[in-house]
Design an enzyme around this catalytic site. Sequence first.
Site, PDB file in Angstrom:
ATOM      1  N   ASN A   1       7.870  -2.031   8.514  1.00  0.00           N
ATOM      2  CA  ASN A   1       9.091  -1.526   8.888  1.00  0.00           C
ATOM      3  C   ASN A   1       7.812  -2.076  11.196  1.00  0.00           C
ATOM      4  O   ASN A   1       7.076  -0.888  11.208  1.00  0.00           O
ATOM      5  CB  ASN A   1       9.034  -0.845   8.693  1.00  0.00           C
ATOM      6  CG  ASN A   1      10.250   0.230  10.093  1.00  0.00           C
ATOM      7  OD1 ASN A   1      10.362  -0.133  11.005  1.00  0.00           O
ATOM      8  ND2 ASN A   1      11.257   1.201   9.742  1.00  0.00           N
TER       9      ASN A   1
ATOM     10  N   ASP B   1      -0.900   0.116  13.461  1.00  0.00           N
ATOM     11  CA  ASP B   1       0.641   0.412  12.079  1.00  0.00           C
ATOM     12  C   ASP B   1       0.066   0.295  11.231  1.00  0.00           C
ATOM     13  O   ASP B   1       0.231   0.629  10.722  1.00  0.00           O
ATOM     14  CB  ASP B   1       1.819  -0.352  12.700  1.00  0.00           C
ATOM     15  CG  ASP B   1       2.519   0.623  12.308  1.00  0.00           C
ATOM     16  OD1 ASP B   1       2.454   1.895  11.613  1.00  0.00           O
ATOM     17  OD2 ASP B   1       3.403  -0.071  12.133  1.00  0.00           O
TER      18      ASP B   1
ATOM     19  N   ASP C   1       8.233   7.788  15.431  1.00  0.00           N
ATOM     20  CA  ASP C   1       7.887   6.476  14.103  1.00  0.00           C
ATOM     21  C   ASP C   1       7.910   6.826  13.406  1.00  0.00           C
ATOM     22  O   ASP C   1       7.958   7.746  12.320  1.00  0.00           O
ATOM     23  CB  ASP C   1       6.305   6.284  14.811  1.00  0.00           C
ATOM     24  CG  ASP C   1       6.256   4.995  14.041  1.00  0.00           C
ATOM     25  OD1 ASP C   1       6.540   3.810  14.431  1.00  0.00           O
ATOM     26  OD2 ASP C   1       5.339   5.409  13.117  1.00  0.00           O
TER      27      ASP C   1
ATOM     28  N   LEU D   1      -2.467   9.175   9.295  1.00  0.00           N
ATOM     29  CA  LEU D   1      -3.147   9.706   8.756  1.00  0.00           C
ATOM     30  C   LEU D   1      -2.639  10.557   7.401  1.00  0.00           C
ATOM     31  O   LEU D   1      -3.065  11.333   6.498  1.00  0.00           O
ATOM     32  CB  LEU D   1      -4.419  10.607   9.654  1.00  0.00           C
ATOM     33  CG  LEU D   1      -4.517   9.669  10.459  1.00  0.00           C
ATOM     34  CD1 LEU D   1      -5.725  10.348  11.314  1.00  0.00           C
ATOM     35  CD2 LEU D   1      -6.162   8.871   9.919  1.00  0.00           C
ATOM     36  N   ARG D   2      -1.018  10.372   7.281  1.00  0.00           N
ATOM     37  CA  ARG D   2      -0.987  10.511   6.461  1.00  0.00           C
ATOM     38  C   ARG D   2      -1.199  12.691   5.568  1.00  0.00           C
ATOM     39  O   ARG D   2       0.093  13.452   5.236  1.00  0.00           O
ATOM     40  CB  ARG D   2      -1.355  10.326   4.984  1.00  0.00           C
ATOM     41  CG  ARG D   2      -0.800   9.073   4.762  1.00  0.00           C
ATOM     42  CD  ARG D   2       1.093   8.489   4.725  1.00  0.00           C
ATOM     43  NE  ARG D   2       1.107   7.235   4.905  1.00  0.00           N
ATOM     44  CZ  ARG D   2       2.279   6.905   5.396  1.00  0.00           C
ATOM     45  NH1 ARG D   2       2.278   7.204   6.800  1.00  0.00           N
ATOM     46  NH2 ARG D   2       2.450   5.283   5.897  1.00  0.00           N
TER      47      ARG D   2
ATOM     48  N   PHE E   1       7.909   0.960   3.362  1.00  0.00           N
ATOM     49  CA  PHE E   1       7.076  -0.052   4.027  1.00  0.00           C
ATOM     50  C   PHE E   1       5.792   0.516   4.957  1.00  0.00           C
ATOM     51  O   PHE E   1       5.617   1.427   4.917  1.00  0.00           O
ATOM     52  CB  PHE E   1       8.744   0.532   5.423  1.00  0.00           C
ATOM     53  CG  PHE E   1       9.475   0.337   5.601  1.00  0.00           C
ATOM     54  CD1 PHE E   1       9.691  -1.112   5.623  1.00  0.00           C
ATOM     55  CD2 PHE E   1      10.640   0.601   4.859  1.00  0.00           C
ATOM     56  CE1 PHE E   1      11.105  -2.339   5.126  1.00  0.00           C
ATOM     57  CE2 PHE E   1      12.322  -0.106   5.100  1.00  0.00           C
ATOM     58  CZ  PHE E   1      12.971  -0.989   5.517  1.00  0.00           C
TER      59      PHE E   1
ATOM     60  N   HIS F   1      -0.040   3.305   1.485  1.00  0.00           N
ATOM     61  CA  HIS F   1       0.733   3.836   0.204  1.00  0.00           C
ATOM     62  C   HIS F   1       0.712   4.256  -0.711  1.00  0.00           C
ATOM     63  O   HIS F   1      -0.523   3.079  -0.850  1.00  0.00           O
ATOM     64  CB  HIS F   1       2.720   3.096   0.592  1.00  0.00           C
ATOM     65  CG  HIS F   1       3.097   3.409   1.988  1.00  0.00           C
ATOM     66  ND1 HIS F   1       3.867   4.528   1.962  1.00  0.00           N
ATOM     67  CD2 HIS F   1       3.939   3.077   3.060  1.00  0.00           C
ATOM     68  CE1 HIS F   1       4.695   4.552   3.342  1.00  0.00           C
ATOM     69  NE2 HIS F   1       4.381   3.345   3.718  1.00  0.00           N
TER      70      HIS F   1
END
EC number: 3.5.2.3
Length: 431
Positions: free
Chosen positions: A279, A306, A153, A62-63, A324, A310
């Site tokens: 990745n 996953d 992760d 979720l950054r 990635f 970005h």
Amino acid sequence: MSTSYLIRNVSVLGGEPTDLHLRDGVVVAVGAVSDPGDGGVETIDATGLVALPGLVDLHTHLREPGREDAETVESGTRAAARGGFTAVHAMANTEPVADTAGVVEQVWRLGREAGHCDVYPVGAVTVGLQGERLAELGAMADSAARVRVFSDDGKCVSDAVLMRRALEYVKAFDGVVAQHAQEPRLTEGAQMNEGELSGKLGLAGWPAVAEEAVIARDCLLAEHVGSRLHVCHVSTAGSVQIVREAKARGVDVTAEACPHHLILTDELAATYDPIYKVNPPLRTRADVEALRAGLADGTIDIVATDHAPHPHEDKDCEWSAAAFGMLGLETALSIVQETMVDPGLLDWAGVAERMSYAPARIGRVADHGRPIEVGAPANVVLYDPSVRRTVDPTESASLSRNTPYRGMELPGRVVATFLRGRPTVLAGALV
Ligand SMILES: NC(=O)N[C@@H](CC(=O)O)C(=O)O
């Protein structure tokens, strides 16, 4: 907004059409309802739709905090709701890293405020994801966020002693270590799956053994200390076989596969388009087939997205400089339909197990991943498997646009998502 929904003619887990009544946050009827017995009820004609338990993602990025240009808890959970999810586990590789009670509580609180789906923060295994010292696992477990899943992760807990200690430590509160299996020395500078193609393209190869060696070691460690291990994003045929053998020996190991590894292959790297850079990397057709078979026979317990948003400046560049990761929440169910349900490898009950019950069990989440039955929390998704749609990144609820499926035609559409009886998505649109 109504708190009572009568869903008519719906196929629960692919069964014969029936009615489903959600009221005051719980399922109050499954089966033909002649009189719902309340005036404010809203009726939904669900002819042709499948009802599934609200999906649970064990692996979402979720950054927030730190990379709010890529995603926020608000935007990421909107994307989750659009994908049919009612709960997501938010990975710890934020800035600052979610390695303290303070950060996991912040993420948990942001999830509650946003209200689109429940957010369960994942705690980092090591301080700052540095792989040197264990983070405050106990404090995160005891915090308001009640963390049960711990993961570095994005990075592997490659130190065997630290991994052993983490596995031992989380037993105290029935936690699980979710390992990103990537032997760092074997993958220095790695860009794509190692094979003939990586040589031809001149991109540094990422050997399957770099993943498999860590999974094998961790299964042995989990067996040795008698703890639970979860393996993130399994991507190779060899990994599936190692997990299969460990399970047969009685090791308490669970594993996930990501939608992109069920459908895309390393041949896409030949485009040099970093939209396909992820990745672990996209692998071969034989690996894809092994993952599908493993998911079908239960060796792979769950599908996890996953979802890795970005911003365009981190993706619209040369392959080796690009980040990635790819988006996943809004397309996961469609990919599972395409790769598993339509070919007859999994029925809808199997999808409920792999995308709701099992991830909730692994994450020790009590209110999600429950069968649709009277008295259960009304976490339900209505899905139309009969339509086809072309993926348009600009329609995404995510702040990022890095979907590898852009322009692709995929089956199915989430028509409605209910979180404790309240729609977060209705008629295919966010509420
Ligand atoms: N899965 C990905 O490709 N990316 C992840 C983390 C990672 O590198 O594993 C991310 O956070 O972007």
